[in-house]
Design a protein around this motif. Sequence first.
Motif, short mmCIF file in Angstrom:
data_model
loop_
_atom_site.label_atom_id
_atom_site.label_comp_id
_atom_site.label_asym_id
_atom_site.label_seq_id
_atom_site.Cartn_x
_atom_site.Cartn_y
_atom_site.Cartn_z
N LEU A 171 -57.10 71.33 -18.96
CA LEU A 171 -57.18 72.42 -18.58
C LEU A 171 -57.79 73.80 -19.03
O LEU A 171 -56.51 73.86 -20.31
N THR A 172 -58.05 74.72 -19.86
CA THR A 172 -58.41 75.24 -20.77
C THR A 172 -57.90 77.05 -20.92
O THR A 172 -58.40 77.54 -19.85
N ILE A 173 -56.44 77.25 -21.53
CA ILE A 173 -55.61 78.85 -21.20
C ILE A 173 -55.82 78.58 -22.97
O ILE A 173 -55.43 78.16 -23.55
N ALA A 174 -56.37 80.18 -23.21
CA ALA A 174 -56.09 81.00 -24.36
C ALA A 174 -57.13 79.96 -25.22
O ALA A 174 -56.27 79.58 -26.46
N GLY A 175 -57.64 79.21 -24.99
CA GLY A 175 -58.78 78.39 -26.22
C GLY A 175 -58.05 77.52 -26.68
O GLY A 175 -58.34 76.33 -27.06
N HIS A 176 -56.40 76.61 -25.96
CA HIS A 176 -55.80 75.66 -26.53
C HIS A 176 -56.26 74.72 -25.11
O HIS A 176 -56.25 75.27 -23.47
N THR A 177 -56.09 73.93 -24.78
CA THR A 177 -56.80 72.43 -24.57
C THR A 177 -55.77 71.71 -23.94
O THR A 177 -54.61 71.10 -24.47
N VAL A 178 -55.36 71.98 -22.03
CA VAL A 178 -53.48 71.28 -22.37
C VAL A 178 -54.17 70.32 -20.71
O VAL A 178 -54.79 70.91 -20.10
N LEU A 179 -53.41 69.07 -21.29
CA LEU A 179 -53.52 68.16 -20.79
C LEU A 179 -52.36 68.56 -19.72
O LEU A 179 -51.25 69.07 -19.72
N LEU A 180 -52.83 68.05 -18.09
CA LEU A 180 -51.83 68.56 -16.67
C LEU A 180 -50.64 67.18 -16.97
O LEU A 180 -51.00 66.53 -16.06
N GLU A 181 -49.86 66.83 -17.60
CA GLU A 181 -48.87 65.80 -17.79
C GLU A 181 -48.36 66.35 -18.67
O GLU A 181 -48.45 66.91 -19.91
N VAL A 182 -46.78 65.88 -18.92
CA VAL A 182 -45.68 67.01 -18.99
C VAL A 182 -46.55 66.04 -20.93
O VAL A 182 -45.87 67.16 -22.24
N ALA A 183 -46.13 65.00 -21.15
CA ALA A 183 -46.54 64.73 -22.14
C ALA A 183 -46.68 62.92 -22.45
O ALA A 183 -47.73 62.75 -21.71
N ASN A 184 -48.26 63.07 -23.48
CA ASN A 184 -48.73 62.01 -23.53
C ASN A 184 -48.66 60.84 -25.07
O ASN A 184 -49.32 61.01 -25.52
N PRO A 185 -47.20 60.35 -24.45
CA PRO A 185 -47.28 59.52 -25.79
C PRO A 185 -47.79 58.63 -25.35
O PRO A 185 -48.29 58.08 -24.64
N PRO A 186 -47.87 57.90 -27.07
CA PRO A 186 -48.77 56.42 -27.29
C PRO A 186 -48.46 55.52 -26.65
O PRO A 186 -49.88 55.21 -26.38
#
Lengths: 187, 410
Positions: B116-131
Amino acid sequence: MIASAYAVPSVLVFVTSALLILIGALGVISVRNPVHAALCLIMTLFGVAVAFVAQSADFLAAVQIIVYAGAIVVLFLFVIMFLGVDQRAHIHFEPLVGQRAFAGVGVAITVAGLIALMARSHWVTGAVSVSSKLSNGSGNVKELGTAVFTTYLFAFEATSALLVIAVVGAVLLARRERSTTSEEAPQ
Amino acid sequence: MNWLASADPLFVHGVTFAVLVIVVVKVVLAFALLMTSVILMIWFERKLISDMQSRIGPQRWGPFGLLQTLADGLKLMLKEDLIPSEADRTVFKLAPFLVLVPAFVTFGLVPIGGTLTIAGHTVLLEVANPPMGILLLLAMSGISVYGVMLAGWSSGSKYPLLSSVRASAQMISYEAALGMSIVTVVLVTGSLSVHDIVDSQSQGIWHWNLIRLGIVPFVVFVIAITAELNRPPFDVVEAESELVGGFHTEYSSFRFAIFFLAEYMNTITMSAIIVTLFLGGPAGWVPNIAHLRWIFPIVWFLLKTVGFAFCYIWFRASLPRFRYDQLMDLGWKRLIPLSLGWMLIVAGFLVAKGWGFIMAAVVLLSYSVLARAFSLGQTREVGADAVLPIVGQRPLPGQVLREHTDEAGD
């Protein structure tokens, strides 16, 4: 010297993990109840995992939790509960006379040695890891896997053989055939 | 900071105030989503089981009885909080939280939509995406054993203790099969990050791990995760007819509510994990409607998750409980060899087709050896202390230990 070498967040992380490790380790040896001691051991393992993450060894941190906290300490607790040793942990006598004094001397020598080493050598470099940086953003599984299955293949296979031998030995000790037990049984 | 950005595009421009706000909002939203879905899940389970058993189910509070769970929760909070006199007070109070926290953390790993793009920031719809995301899932499922074990032990009562011994053995046994079926997914994805796992399945239904890996890892995973959750038909841990209420027999009031909450949270989270690993997560058909394209992945994800939640309730309504030895047989003798063999075959096919067939032959050969070993083990005469006497005459573990130590003393 240390303060200039490290950024504030990493110092905070280090202090937190070191406190977790130390308090947990002290708890393991000082707490009376074996279950509480096992819980303190879990705390230490979590501290070590945090320290691994701070060194950007993500994979080791996860494996630390999965293998040690998730399986081995569970087995400790399992045995403690199964045998019911948690109620009678009263040791009335010391098996070795004067062991406390010897332990104190040993601890003093070790701590003095460590402090002397740290004061005289160049261990505090400020770099996050001493070897080359493993993490390239996608985790460090690939590098670790390559190292384990090429350079250190023999050590890896030897370890697995050792573990298999231990398991087979445990099964052999636990399950005896009738022919051997009938001679040993007193009835 | 570039390692942060490679894990999550939100941090491309560094950590600014806006990024911080987005992260906090994501966490709060995930928490709210999980709590709401727990309330709905409990209602759904009660209604569905009522339907399957020709009853009506909750209907008094709210439309269709939707608010019944809220009423029950309020009732639990107003009840007296009892701590047994034999209990280990510190551990007794700690245990519910050891169950709750892993349930939350695991849900934080699940991608519930695309980006999702909010105010120029690309937001993944998950709380965290650790490697090492998927390893964190395994770690958390390992940690959640402690809550159950320590709850049973610290109650200072025999039925909870029996339940916690069962729980630890069961969860450890199925963890291996669970891990091995996750390894097949990781092998074919080539990454441990949950986001990459979802991404690699996004090109259509034939790329879903369910089909790409053959059905076997999926089936093993669903069975193993049901056992990890202690849900029927693997609920020997809280078998009412044998153990009163299992590990939470001595808990009351809000502490009991936490166990109840965590159990349903885990059910939902694990449904979501199955969807993420094997059914493409939010992948699905997206119609080309401007500004609304981001909604459809979320809808797909929720639909699939609800499907699995339905399956869990269906299992509970229709399958009888496993006996404890059957449970262990299934775990050790069936699922672990099956998942290990399948993992080797998948690894072989990933290298080359020839290696895949060689691996398949090797695995088949070792299966036949294993089957021969199992049949030998069942018919062979074993020592007196390897076979337990009939249940009524069976000595308790403490007695056995005492006998053995006495013998050693003589």
